[in-house]
Design an enzyme around this catalytic site. Structure first.
Site, PDB file in Angstrom:
ATOM      1  N   SER A 134       0.830  -1.140   0.067  1.00 42.02           N
ATOM      2  CA  SER A 134      -0.143  -0.016  -0.019  1.00 42.02           C
ATOM      3  C   SER A 134       0.875   1.268   0.017  1.00 42.02           C
ATOM      4  CB  SER A 134      -0.884   0.036   1.142  1.00 42.02           C
ATOM      5  OG  SER A 134      -1.365   1.248   1.383  1.00 42.02           O
ATOM      6  N   TYR A 147      -2.027  -0.231  10.532  1.00 38.07           N
ATOM      7  CA  TYR A 147      -1.861  -0.601   9.193  1.00 38.07           C
ATOM      8  C   TYR A 147      -0.494  -0.227   8.296  1.00 38.07           C
ATOM      9  CZ  TYR A 147      -3.890  -1.070   4.157  1.00 38.07           C
ATOM     10  OH  TYR A 147      -3.847  -1.161   2.792  1.00 38.07           O
ATOM     11  N   LYS A 151       2.121  -2.908   6.473  1.00 43.14           N
ATOM     12  CA  LYS A 151       2.304  -2.617   4.976  1.00 43.14           C
ATOM     13  C   LYS A 151       4.131  -2.167   4.755  1.00 43.14           C
ATOM     14  CE  LYS A 151      -1.538  -3.575   3.282  1.00 43.14           C
ATOM     15  NZ  LYS A 151      -1.659  -4.823   2.467  1.00 43.14           N
TER      16      LYS A 151
HETATM   17  P1  NDP Z   1     -11.407  -5.927   0.593  1.00 40.91           P
HETATM   18  O1  NDP Z   1     -11.725  -5.651   2.056  1.00 40.91           O
HETATM   19  O2  NDP Z   1     -12.372  -5.109  -0.378  1.00 40.91           O
HETATM   20  O3  NDP Z   1     -11.158  -7.463   0.371  1.00 40.91           O
HETATM   21  C1  NDP Z   1     -10.291  -8.073   0.911  1.00 40.91           C
HETATM   22  C2  NDP Z   1     -10.677  -9.691   0.771  1.00 40.91           C
HETATM   23  O4  NDP Z   1      -9.632 -10.298   1.637  1.00 40.91           O
HETATM   24  C3  NDP Z   1     -12.019 -10.087   1.013  1.00 40.91           C
HETATM   25  O5  NDP Z   1     -12.455 -11.115   0.110  1.00 40.91           O
HETATM   26  C4  NDP Z   1     -11.686 -10.788   2.390  1.00 40.91           C
HETATM   27  O6  NDP Z   1     -12.574 -11.780   2.538  1.00 40.91           O
HETATM   28  C5  NDP Z   1     -10.300 -11.314   2.363  1.00 40.91           C
HETATM   29  N1  NDP Z   1      -9.759 -11.607   3.718  1.00 40.91           N
HETATM   30  C6  NDP Z   1      -9.876 -10.643   4.531  1.00 40.91           C
HETATM   31  N2  NDP Z   1      -9.370 -11.215   5.861  1.00 40.91           N
HETATM   32  C7  NDP Z   1      -9.247 -12.679   5.492  1.00 40.91           C
HETATM   33  C8  NDP Z   1      -8.825 -13.923   5.887  1.00 40.91           C
HETATM   34  N3  NDP Z   1      -8.680 -13.959   7.539  1.00 40.91           N
HETATM   35  N4  NDP Z   1      -8.537 -15.099   5.374  1.00 40.91           N
HETATM   36  C9  NDP Z   1      -9.116 -15.213   4.003  1.00 40.91           C
HETATM   37  N5  NDP Z   1      -9.446 -13.887   3.235  1.00 40.91           N
HETATM   38  C10 NDP Z   1      -9.426 -12.877   3.997  1.00 40.91           C
HETATM   39  O7  NDP Z   1     -10.013  -5.280   0.539  1.00 40.91           O
HETATM   40  P2  NDP Z   1      -9.477  -4.637  -1.070  1.00 40.91           P
HETATM   41  O8  NDP Z   1      -9.636  -5.376  -1.970  1.00 40.91           O
HETATM   42  O9  NDP Z   1      -9.533  -3.167  -0.858  1.00 40.91           O
HETATM   43  O10 NDP Z   1      -7.719  -4.713  -0.286  1.00 40.91           O
HETATM   44  C11 NDP Z   1      -6.870  -5.901  -1.064  1.00 40.91           C
HETATM   45  C12 NDP Z   1      -5.408  -5.690  -0.836  1.00 40.91           C
HETATM   46  O11 NDP Z   1      -5.107  -4.313  -1.225  1.00 40.91           O
HETATM   47  C13 NDP Z   1      -5.100  -5.360   0.997  1.00 40.91           C
HETATM   48  O12 NDP Z   1      -4.029  -6.102   1.265  1.00 40.91           O
HETATM   49  C14 NDP Z   1      -5.194  -4.032   1.171  1.00 40.91           C
HETATM   50  O13 NDP Z   1      -4.306  -3.806   2.232  1.00 40.91           O
HETATM   51  C15 NDP Z   1      -4.667  -3.480  -0.030  1.00 40.91           C
HETATM   52  N6  NDP Z   1      -4.882  -2.086  -0.428  1.00 40.91           N
HETATM   53  C16 NDP Z   1      -6.066  -1.703  -0.568  1.00 40.91           C
HETATM   54  C17 NDP Z   1      -6.367  -0.232  -0.866  1.00 40.91           C
HETATM   55  C18 NDP Z   1      -7.644   0.341  -1.080  1.00 40.91           C
HETATM   56  O14 NDP Z   1      -7.993   1.449  -0.915  1.00 40.91           O
HETATM   57  N7  NDP Z   1      -8.555  -0.462  -0.974  1.00 40.91           N
HETATM   58  C19 NDP Z   1      -5.212   0.701  -1.038  1.00 40.91           C
HETATM   59  C20 NDP Z   1      -3.866   0.009  -1.021  1.00 40.91           C
HETATM   60  C21 NDP Z   1      -3.684  -1.248  -0.486  1.00 40.91           C
HETATM   61  P3  NDP Z   1     -14.173 -11.683   2.973  1.00 40.91           P
HETATM   62  O15 NDP Z   1     -14.814 -12.034   1.699  1.00 40.91           O
HETATM   63  O16 NDP Z   1     -14.534 -12.732   4.029  1.00 40.91           O
HETATM   64  O17 NDP Z   1     -14.253 -10.153   3.231  1.00 40.91           O
END
Ligand code: NDP
Length: 234
Positions: A134, A147, A151
């Site tokens: 991130s 967070y 990261k």
């Molecule tokens: P979301 O919250 O939209 O989706 C995250 C996904 O990860 C979900 O499908 C969730 O499952 C899954 N997940 C979370 N915890 C677990 C777990 N314990 N076991 C298995 N699966 C899990 O997040 P984003 O798509 O926004 O983020 C994706 C990545 O990008 C992350 O690493 C985030 O830190 C990074 N990021 C995001 C940004 C943003 O602005 N959105 C910016 C910069 C980086 P479930 O379907 O159960 O919720």
């Protein structure tokens, strides 16, 4: 994108947001996609959109169950460690539980999945790993202390992994997106008081989205998805 055709790619956090959009994009371009995520009905929805995607339901917070869920997968060309959580709070209100959960998913689980998958890449003498970090690894964001720490750890361990795995012809990279309006992104940045000042610092003055990632209009593709796909190619 065509370079991913015929490759087998494991994406974690595949049920929603960036991971889901990435799975669909990779599958549309001929990759065999293994989609790992926590919530079964999110995986069902993903498979409904593309029945060639292979779902793996597991909670990454469980070290042993994660290893077991992945042992039967023999052929992996690419791994995208995308799963992550953001538990934001002012410094003085952060709890031990928030710290443990954040590092458990964002850092420890990433190491676990990588450790489980890498021996198969070493056997093949090739592979590509993309860790979704991130902007928060590099920039200070209000109420994101834990967070940001997780990261920054992802960036650090990526450099060390790249050094160690390079001799096996395995590349390890990060992508460091700014805000993407997924469930995670909306949770903080849909509040204009927080979102607008950050948008001002972004050259395009807007946040990224994931909705049109399957569209043929490249201008609308999420840049972050393109960077991940680029890193997986070769
Ligand atoms: P979301 O919250 O939209 O989706 C995250 C996904 O990860 C979900 O499908 C969730 O499952 C899954 N997940 C979370 N915890 C677990 C777990 N314990 N076991 C298995 N699966 C899990 O997040 P984003 O798509 O926004 O983020 C994706 C990545 O990008 C992350 O690493 C985030 O830190 C990074 N990021 C995001 C940004 C943003 O602005 N959105 C910016 C910069 C980086 P479930 O379907 O159960 O919720």
């Amino acid at each position: 994108m065509s370079c991913v055709a015929g490759k087998t790619i494991l994406v974690t956090g595949a049920g929603q947001g960036i991971g889901k959009a990435l799975c669909l994009k990779l599958a549309d371009n001929g990759a065999t996609v293994i989609a790992l995520s926590r919530t079964q009905n999110h995986l069902d929805e993903l498979v409904h959109e593309n029945c060639n995607i292979l779902p793996v339901q597991v909670d990454l917070s469980n070290w042993q169950e994660t290893k077991q869920a992945l042992t039967c997968i023999n052929n992996i060309d690419g791994l995208v460690n995308n799963a992550g959580i953001a538990l934001n709070a002012p410094l003085l209100q952060i709890t031990e539980e928030q710290i443990d959960r954040s590092f458990n998913i964002n850092v420890k689980a990433l190491i676990n999945v990588t450790q489980t998958v890498v021996p198969k890449m070493i056997e093949k003498k090739q592979g590509s790993i993309v860790n979704v970090s991130s902007q928060a690894s590099l920039a200070g964001l209000a109420e994101h202390t834990v967070y940001c720490g997780t990261k920054a750890a992802v960036d650090g361990l990526t450099r060390a992994m790249a050094l160690e795995l390079g001799e096996h012809n395995i590349r390890v990279n990060t992508v460091n997106p700014t805000v993407v309006m997924t469930a995670m992104g909306k949770q903080v940045w849909s509040n204009p008081a927080k979102g607008n000042p950050l948008k001002e610092k972004i050259p395009l003055h807007r946040f990224a989205g994931t909705n049109s990632v399957r569209s043929s209009d490249h201008a609308d593709f999420t840049e972050e998805i393109k960077f991940v796909c680029f890193s997986l190619e070769k």
